[in-house]
Write a protein that holds these residues in place. Structure first.
Motif, PDB file in Angstrom:
ATOM      1  N   HIS A  55       0.975  -1.201  -0.151  1.00 57.95           N
ATOM      2  CA  HIS A  55      -0.306  -0.082   0.235  1.00 57.95           C
ATOM      3  C   HIS A  55       0.874   1.239  -0.022  1.00 57.95           C
ATOM      4  O   HIS A  55       0.411   2.378  -0.195  1.00 57.95           O
ATOM      5  N   LEU A  77      -0.932  -5.663  -7.553  1.00 58.49           N
ATOM      6  CA  LEU A  77      -2.192  -5.107  -7.461  1.00 58.49           C
ATOM      7  C   LEU A  77      -3.262  -6.051  -6.852  1.00 58.49           C
ATOM      8  O   LEU A  77      -4.139  -5.469  -6.115  1.00 58.49           O
ATOM      9  N   ARG A  80      -2.901  -5.192  -3.276  1.00 53.28           N
ATOM     10  CA  ARG A  80      -3.749  -3.749  -2.872  1.00 53.28           C
ATOM     11  C   ARG A  80      -5.097  -3.971  -2.916  1.00 53.28           C
ATOM     12  O   ARG A  80      -5.957  -3.284  -2.071  1.00 53.28           O
ATOM     13  N   ALA A  81      -5.512  -4.699  -3.839  1.00 55.31           N
ATOM     14  CA  ALA A  81      -7.091  -4.979  -4.066  1.00 55.31           C
ATOM     15  C   ALA A  81      -7.810  -5.706  -3.293  1.00 55.31           C
ATOM     16  O   ALA A  81      -9.009  -5.553  -2.889  1.00 55.31           O
ATOM     17  N   PRO A  88      -5.795   2.759  -2.516  1.00 53.64           N
ATOM     18  CA  PRO A  88      -6.504   3.375  -3.380  1.00 53.64           C
ATOM     19  C   PRO A  88      -6.079   3.088  -4.728  1.00 53.64           C
ATOM     20  O   PRO A  88      -4.795   2.380  -4.662  1.00 53.64           O
ATOM     21  N   PRO A  89      -6.393   3.447  -5.846  1.00 55.70           N
ATOM     22  CA  PRO A  89      -6.020   3.071  -7.219  1.00 55.70           C
ATOM     23  C   PRO A  89      -4.360   3.329  -7.313  1.00 55.70           C
ATOM     24  O   PRO A  89      -4.059   4.542  -7.188  1.00 55.70           O
ATOM     25  N   GLU A 112      -9.504  -3.963 -11.404  1.00 53.77           N
ATOM     26  CA  GLU A 112      -9.629  -2.662 -11.590  1.00 53.77           C
ATOM     27  C   GLU A 112      -9.762  -1.652 -10.792  1.00 53.77           C
ATOM     28  O   GLU A 112      -9.331  -0.346 -10.751  1.00 53.77           O
ATOM     29  N   PRO A 113     -10.329  -1.854  -9.452  1.00 48.61           N
ATOM     30  CA  PRO A 113     -10.542  -0.950  -8.525  1.00 48.61           C
ATOM     31  C   PRO A 113      -8.831  -0.484  -8.113  1.00 48.61           C
ATOM     32  O   PRO A 113      -8.834   0.681  -7.321  1.00 48.61           O
ATOM     33  N   ALA A 114      -7.995  -1.125  -8.121  1.00 48.51           N
ATOM     34  CA  ALA A 114      -6.670  -1.129  -7.764  1.00 48.51           C
ATOM     35  C   ALA A 114      -5.680  -0.318  -8.752  1.00 48.51           C
ATOM     36  O   ALA A 114      -4.670  -0.046  -8.400  1.00 48.51           O
ATOM     37  N   LEU A 115      -6.295  -0.087  -9.924  1.00 50.13           N
ATOM     38  CA  LEU A 115      -5.253   0.274 -11.126  1.00 50.13           C
ATOM     39  C   LEU A 115      -5.775   1.683 -11.494  1.00 50.13           C
ATOM     40  O   LEU A 115      -6.995   1.739 -12.053  1.00 50.13           O
ATOM     41  N   ASP A 116      -4.738   2.604 -11.610  1.00 44.39           N
ATOM     42  CA  ASP A 116      -5.016   3.779 -12.471  1.00 44.39           C
ATOM     43  C   ASP A 116      -3.929   3.864 -13.696  1.00 44.39           C
ATOM     44  O   ASP A 116      -2.874   4.179 -13.569  1.00 44.39           O
TER      45      ASP A 116
END
Length: 253
Positions: A55, A77, A80-81, A88-89, A112-116
Motif C-alpha cells: 500500500h 495489484l 492492494r485490491a 487506493p488506485p 480494476e479498483p486497484a489500478l489507475d
C-alpha cells in the motif's frame, strides 16, 4: 527549501528469468517520501516486501511488456485490491498496450479498483509525484521506453529498460548521477539480438560518452560472471561500476 535525496533500492536484476535469491528487473526509487517502483518483473514482490508495504507504493513505471519486467504487477495489484480496506488506485505508467497480457491474468474487473493505468507513447514527458520522467523510444523486440528521472534539487537517474544500441541512449543518460543500464551479455551480443540488447562493454562506453557519475549494470544473463561484467565495463568507463543485486541501496545525487 530543504532538499531531499533520491535513493535507489535494487529489488531484482536477473535477465530473462529469476534465479535462486534474485528476481528479475525491479527497482524502488524514493524521493521526499514518494515511492516509485520501476519494472516489477518476475520475483520482485517478495523482495519489495522486505522494504515496504504494497500500500506504500505511490506509482509504478514499466519500460516494456516482457514479463521479466512487469509480471509481478499482478501480485502487487492483488495485494492492494484484496485486502481490507483496499488501497487506493495505483498510478501505473506504461507504453500503450504493454500491460494487456499481465492485466488479463485475472477475471475482468477484479483488479480494476486497484489500478489507475496511465498509458503513454515513448518520447513523452511525464510527472509522477515529485519526479519528472522523460521517456525515450529505444529499440527492442517490443516497444521500450527508457526513462530519465529528475528530482527536486537536481538528482538524476536513467534506466534503459532493455535496448539495443541507439543515439537516444546518450540523450537518456547525459550527465546523470546514476545510470542503471541493461548489460545482458559480456562483450558481444549474438547476431540475432544485436539490435535489441546491450553488453557490459556497451554499457561502459555509454557511461563514458554520457559523462555519468556512476554505472550500475543490470539484467545480466543468468550464470554470467558479475566480476567479469564489471571488468569489461571498466575498460571503457573509469567511474564507479557495480552490478545490481537485491538489497543494494544507492544514494543518488
Amino acid at each position: 527549501m530543504r532538499l531531499h535525496p533520491m535513493e535507489l533500492t535494487v529489488l531484482g536484476g536477473s535477465g530473462a528469468w529469476p534465479v535462486a535469491g534474485q528476481g528479475c528487473s525491479g527497482y524502488l526509487v524514493e524521493h521526499g517520501g514518494f515511492r516509485l517502483l520501476l519494472d516489477p518483473g518476475y520475483g520482485v514482490l517478495p523482495e519489495l516486501l522486505r522494504h515496504t508495504h504494497p500500500h506504500a507504493v505511490d506509482a509504478v513505471y514499466v519500460t516494456h511488456g516482457h514479463p521479466d519486467h512487469c509480471a509481478d504487477l499482478n501480485p502487487l495489484l492483488r495485494a492492494r485490491a484484496l485486502t481490507d480496506p483496499p488501497a487506493p488506485p495505483l498510478p501505473v505508467h506504461a507504453p500503450v498496450g504493454a500491460l494487456d497480457a499481465v492485466l488479463a491474468l485475472d477475471r475482468p474487473g477484479l483488479l480494476e479498483p486497484a489500478l489507475d493505468l496511465r498509458e503513454f507513447a515513448p518520447g513523452d514527458t511525464l510527472r509522477t509525484g515529485p519526479l519528472l520522467a522523460s521517456t525515450f523510444d529505444l529499440p527492442h523486440s517490443r516497444p521500450n521506453a527508457g526513462v530519465r528521472l529528475e528530482a527536486t534539487g537536481g538528482a538524476s537517474l536513467a534506466f534503459t529498460g532493455d535496448t539495443g544500441p541507439s543515439e537516444q541512449l546518450t540523450a537518456l543518460a547525459r550527465g546523470v548521477d546514476l545510470l542503471l543500464c541493461e548489460a545482458t551479455h559480456l562483450r558481444e551480443v549474438p547476431p540475432e539480438d544485436a539490435g535489441e540488447l546491450l553488453s557490459a562493454c556497451h554499457a561502459g562506453g555509454l557511461a563514458r560518452r554520457s559523462g555519468v557519475g556512476r554505472l550500475l549494470l543490470t539484467h545480466l544473463w543468468p550464470g554470467t560472471d558479475a566480476r567479469e561484467a564489471v571488468r569489461l565495463a571498466r575498460e571503457n568507463y573509469r567511474g564507479p561500476v557495480d552490478v545490481a543485486v537485491p538489497g543494494m541501496r544507492a544514494r543518488v545525487g
